[in-house]
Design a protein around this motif. Structure first.
Motif, short mmCIF file in Angstrom:
data_model
loop_
_atom_site.label_atom_id
_atom_site.label_comp_id
_atom_site.label_asym_id
_atom_site.label_seq_id
_atom_site.Cartn_x
_atom_site.Cartn_y
_atom_site.Cartn_z
N LEU A 30 0.83 -1.21 0.00
CA LEU A 30 0.00 0.00 0.00
C LEU A 30 0.87 1.26 0.00
O LEU A 30 0.56 2.23 -0.69
CB LEU A 30 -0.94 0.00 1.20
N ARG A 31 1.95 1.23 0.73
CA ARG A 31 2.85 2.39 0.76
C ARG A 31 3.57 2.56 -0.57
O ARG A 31 3.88 3.68 -0.98
CB ARG A 31 3.81 2.27 1.93
N ALA A 32 3.82 1.46 -1.27
CA ALA A 32 4.42 1.54 -2.60
C ALA A 32 3.46 2.22 -3.58
O ALA A 32 3.90 2.76 -4.60
CB ALA A 32 4.79 0.15 -3.11
N LEU A 33 2.19 2.20 -3.26
CA LEU A 33 1.18 2.86 -4.08
C LEU A 33 0.95 4.30 -3.63
O LEU A 33 -0.05 4.92 -3.98
CB LEU A 33 -0.13 2.07 -4.02
N PRO A 37 -1.11 4.32 5.11
CA PRO A 37 -1.89 3.73 6.21
C PRO A 37 -1.01 3.53 7.44
O PRO A 37 0.18 3.25 7.33
CB PRO A 37 -2.33 2.38 5.64
N THR A 38 -1.61 3.68 8.59
CA THR A 38 -0.88 3.40 9.83
C THR A 38 -0.72 1.90 9.99
O THR A 38 -1.43 1.12 9.34
CB THR A 38 -1.65 3.96 11.04
N ASN A 39 0.19 1.50 10.84
CA ASN A 39 0.37 0.06 11.10
C ASN A 39 -0.90 -0.53 11.68
O ASN A 39 -1.26 -1.67 11.37
CB ASN A 39 1.56 -0.16 12.05
N ALA A 40 -1.58 0.22 12.54
CA ALA A 40 -2.85 -0.26 13.11
C ALA A 40 -3.89 -0.46 12.03
O ALA A 40 -4.64 -1.45 12.04
CB ALA A 40 -3.35 0.72 14.16
N ALA A 41 -3.97 0.46 11.07
CA ALA A 41 -4.93 0.33 9.97
C ALA A 41 -4.61 -0.89 9.12
O ALA A 41 -5.52 -1.62 8.70
CB ALA A 41 -4.94 1.59 9.12
N VAL A 42 -3.34 -1.14 8.88
CA VAL A 42 -2.93 -2.30 8.08
C VAL A 42 -3.36 -3.58 8.78
O VAL A 42 -3.87 -4.51 8.15
CB VAL A 42 -1.41 -2.28 7.81
N GLU A 43 -3.19 -3.62 10.10
CA GLU A 43 -3.61 -4.81 10.85
C GLU A 43 -5.12 -5.01 10.76
O GLU A 43 -5.58 -6.14 10.59
CB GLU A 43 -3.18 -4.70 12.31
N VAL A 68 -8.32 2.01 1.46
CA VAL A 68 -7.24 2.85 1.98
C VAL A 68 -7.11 4.11 1.13
O VAL A 68 -6.90 5.21 1.65
CB VAL A 68 -5.91 2.08 2.04
N LYS A 69 -7.26 3.96 -0.17
CA LYS A 69 -7.15 5.11 -1.08
C LYS A 69 -8.23 6.15 -0.78
O LYS A 69 -7.98 7.35 -0.85
CB LYS A 69 -7.26 4.63 -2.53
#
Length: 114
Positions: A30-33, A37-43, A68-69
């Motif tokens: 997602l960060r490559a895009l 997002p926060t780490n909490a959001a990714v979880e 996320v976008k």
């Protein structure tokens, strides 16, 4: 980036070529895009802290990417810079490296090699 960009980024993280991505790399993808997002959001979205616990198919990833976008719950560069200004004691645009290192290690959960 649209769906094509999402598919391309997903394919980069499909290390085995079996149309799946380890959920451990969800945040990285997602960060490559260019998302933040926060780490909490990714979880919450299904990312894992350990490798090989869960795998995502592109059909599962694309809705996560879209969510996320479209999400407003992310930091940006201005927020980060505003936080750093708190440590600019002389109002000269500088701060002590030790303070920056502490912030990034304690809050950002990054690892530095000095």
């Amino acid at each position: 980036m649209g769906i094509a960009g999402g598919r391309f980024a997903f394919s980069i993280y499909d290390f085995d070529g079996n149309d799946t991505m380890d959920a451990f790399f969800l945040g990285d993808c997602l960060r490559a895009l260019n998302l933040n997002p926060t780490n909490a959001a990714v979880e919450k979205l299904g990312g894992t802290k350990l490798k090989k616990q869960k795998f995502l198919k592109v059909e599962e990833f694309l809705p996560i990417f879209a969510e996320v976008k479209n999400s407003k719950d992310e930091g940006n560069n201005e927020d980060f810079l505003e936080c750093l200004r708190l440590y600019d004691k002389h109002d000269d645009g500088k701060m002590l490296f030790a303070e920056l290192q502490h912030i990034l290690l304690a809050v950002g959960k990054y690892t530095f090699v000095i």
